[in-house]
Design a protein around this motif. Structure first.
Motif, PDB file in Angstrom:
ATOM      1  N   LEU A  32       0.802  -1.214   0.000  1.00 33.58           N
ATOM      2  CA  LEU A  32       0.000   0.000   0.000  1.00 33.58           C
ATOM      3  C   LEU A  32       0.840   1.272   0.000  1.00 33.58           C
ATOM      4  CD1 LEU A  32      -2.707  -1.221   2.538  1.00 33.58           C
ATOM      5  CD2 LEU A  32      -2.744  -1.363   0.031  1.00 33.58           C
ATOM      6  N   LEU A  77      -8.828  -3.096   0.531  1.00 36.45           N
ATOM      7  CA  LEU A  77      -7.449  -2.600   0.504  1.00 36.45           C
ATOM      8  C   LEU A  77      -6.677  -3.131  -0.704  1.00 36.45           C
ATOM      9  CD1 LEU A  77      -6.569  -2.758   4.295  1.00 36.45           C
ATOM     10  CD2 LEU A  77      -6.798  -0.696   2.892  1.00 36.45           C
ATOM     11  N   HIS A  80      -6.444  -0.919  -3.558  1.00 37.17           N
ATOM     12  CA  HIS A  80      -5.573   0.250  -3.435  1.00 37.17           C
ATOM     13  C   HIS A  80      -4.097  -0.115  -3.563  1.00 37.17           C
ATOM     14  CE1 HIS A  80      -8.850   2.912  -2.324  1.00 37.17           C
ATOM     15  NE2 HIS A  80      -9.321   1.926  -1.580  1.00 37.17           N
ATOM     16  N   ALA A  81      -3.823  -1.246  -4.184  1.00 35.84           N
ATOM     17  CA  ALA A  81      -2.448  -1.735  -4.307  1.00 35.84           C
ATOM     18  C   ALA A  81      -1.570  -0.733  -5.044  1.00 35.84           C
ATOM     19  CB  ALA A  81      -2.436  -3.070  -5.054  1.00 35.84           C
TER      20      ALA A  81
END
Length: 167
Positions: A32, A77, A80-81
């Motif tokens: 992230l 999540l 949202h790499a």
């Protein structure tokens, strides 16, 4: 929970490790941030998830904090790499009383197989199985974080036994 992680990593020479393989888990993981330290989200078998923060310290050691998180939050999540999501199946392999993790990559890194072992100290010298190839500890091109942010094109494969799945 804080832990100190010290590990060694190797290319895998052949599939003979499968004779000793135990349980396996399908992992999806993404990073992230592009910072020197790493923030990783990992989805395990689609049923559990964790958030891991690693800080590099001296030598091979890393301070590691890992927290279980809800699966739905992990899925969010992953979207949202930074770079792309790493896909692999991790096998636990017992060799001479020590547990090795063998990662068989899928997706863009299909064909790459790496083995790693966590050690108690940098002086810890575990017995090395014959199915190991060249050691790649510290080689950034074999870090999951570097692979995640690398180009999404299929990596070039090499023909040498130890490098048959090199990046």
């Amino acid at each position: 929970m804080k832990a100190i992680e010290i590990e060694r990593k190797f290319l895998v020479r052949n599939d003979s490790w499968r004779d000793c393989a135990g349980m396996s888990h399908v992992l999806q993981q993404a990073y992230l941030s592009r910072d020197k330290n790493s923030v990783r989200v990992r989805l395990i078998d689609g049923r559990s998830a964790c958030l891991t923060i690693k800080f590099h310290t001296a030598g091979l050691a890393k301070d590691e904090y890992e927290y279980e998180i809800p699966v739905e939050e992990a899925r969010d999540l992953l979207l949202h790499a930074t770079g792309h999501v790493i896909e692999k199946t991790r096998y636990r392999v017992l060799y001479e009383g020590r547990n090795w993790d063998v990662d068989v990559f899928a997706g863009v890194y299909e064909g790459l197989t790496l083995a790693e072992i966590e050690i108690a100290s940098e002086d810890d010298l575990p017995a090395l199985p014959k199915w190991l190839g060249r050691e790649v500890t510290g080689n950034k091109r074999y870090s999951n974080r570097a692979m995640a942010v690398a180009s999404c094109s299929r990596p070039r494969m090499h023909g040498a036994v130890d490098d048959r799945a090199a990046l």
